[in-house]
Design a protein around this motif. Structure first.
Motif, PDB file in Angstrom:
ATOM      1  N   LYS A 112       0.865  -1.176   0.000  1.00 59.49           N
ATOM      2  CA  LYS A 112       0.000   0.000   0.000  1.00 59.49           C
ATOM      3  C   LYS A 112       0.901   1.225   0.000  1.00 59.49           C
ATOM      4  CE  LYS A 112      -3.230  -2.390   3.012  1.00 59.49           C
ATOM      5  NZ  LYS A 112      -3.709  -2.433   4.396  1.00 59.49           N
ATOM      6  N   ARG A 113       0.560   2.174  -0.844  1.00 60.82           N
ATOM      7  CA  ARG A 113       1.341   3.415  -0.902  1.00 60.82           C
ATOM      8  C   ARG A 113       0.454   4.539  -1.387  1.00 60.82           C
ATOM      9  NH1 ARG A 113       5.631   1.706  -5.065  1.00 60.82           N
ATOM     10  NH2 ARG A 113       6.898   2.810  -3.581  1.00 60.82           N
ATOM     11  N   GLU A 114       0.919   5.746  -1.128  1.00 66.54           N
ATOM     12  CA  GLU A 114       0.203   6.922  -1.595  1.00 66.54           C
ATOM     13  C   GLU A 114       1.059   7.592  -2.655  1.00 66.54           C
ATOM     14  OE1 GLU A 114      -1.138  11.070   0.324  1.00 66.54           O
ATOM     15  OE2 GLU A 114      -1.912   9.281   1.365  1.00 66.54           O
ATOM     16  N   ASN A 118      -3.147   9.848  -3.952  1.00 66.13           N
ATOM     17  CA  ASN A 118      -4.016   8.708  -4.257  1.00 66.13           C
ATOM     18  C   ASN A 118      -3.505   7.431  -3.592  1.00 66.13           C
ATOM     19  OD1 ASN A 118      -5.861  10.033  -6.092  1.00 66.13           O
ATOM     20  ND2 ASN A 118      -4.143  10.140  -7.517  1.00 66.13           N
ATOM     21  N   GLN A 119      -4.409   6.670  -2.992  1.00 73.31           N
ATOM     22  CA  GLN A 119      -4.065   5.399  -2.375  1.00 73.31           C
ATOM     23  C   GLN A 119      -3.988   4.326  -3.464  1.00 73.31           C
ATOM     24  OE1 GLN A 119      -3.275   4.887   0.834  1.00 73.31           O
ATOM     25  NE2 GLN A 119      -3.014   2.703   0.629  1.00 73.31           N
TER      26      GLN A 119
END
Length: 157
Positions: A112-114, A118-119
């Motif tokens: 998971k990253r931004e 935006n995710q």
């Protein structure tokens, strides 16, 4: 008669506990992308170069990825501990939360990253061919703009 059956069942259960568990696949090696067997999803073509050098001593996995696209080459190093716990990993593109876990004989890595507010979530599923010469990484990616999948097939060098 019932007593003999109970003893036999107990002995069988103890014997089963003493058997070594099935070993997990070892992903160690130098892997080169096979463009012809891979599926790049919405991208028109794959990278010019994509190679991974993996040192896997379960539960530790160290990986260097070298990739080139349109003449731009970059390298990235990551280390994972395959324990099912989420950890933050720093990358050149910023921090990401990584959860590596075994799912049977497959390694599943949730990231998971931004990016630009935006995710983005991706789930990589690694599988090794029976002869250990082909590593397939299927990646399911979820973005605010939609979901898509990629499949990288890599040959051991």
């Amino acid at each position: 008669m019932m007593r003999r059956m109970m003893i036999a069942a107990t002995v069988a259960a103890l014997f089963a506990l003493c058997l070594p568990g099935a070993e997990k696949p070892n992903f160690s090696g130098v892997w080169k992308l096979n463009n012809a067997k891979s599926d790049f999803g919405p991208m028109p073509s794959g990278p010019d170069k994509f190679e991974r050098t993996i040192d896997h001593k379960d539960p530790n996995l160290k990986m260097t990825t070298v990739q080139a696209f349109q003449g731009q080459e970059r390298s990235n190093d990551v280390e994972y501990q395959i324990d099912g716990k989420e950890k933050t990993v720093e990358t050149p593109m910023g921090p990401m939360q990584v959860t590596p876990v075994w799912k049977g004989d497959n390694l599943e890595i949730t990231v998971k990253r931004e990016i630009q507010g935006n995710q983005i979530k991706s789930v990589e599923t690694w599988s090794l061919s029976e002869d250990g010469k082909v590593l397939t990484v299927k990646t399911d990616i979820s973005t605010p703009q939609g979901d898509f999948s990629l499949k990288f097939v890599m040959d051991k060098q």
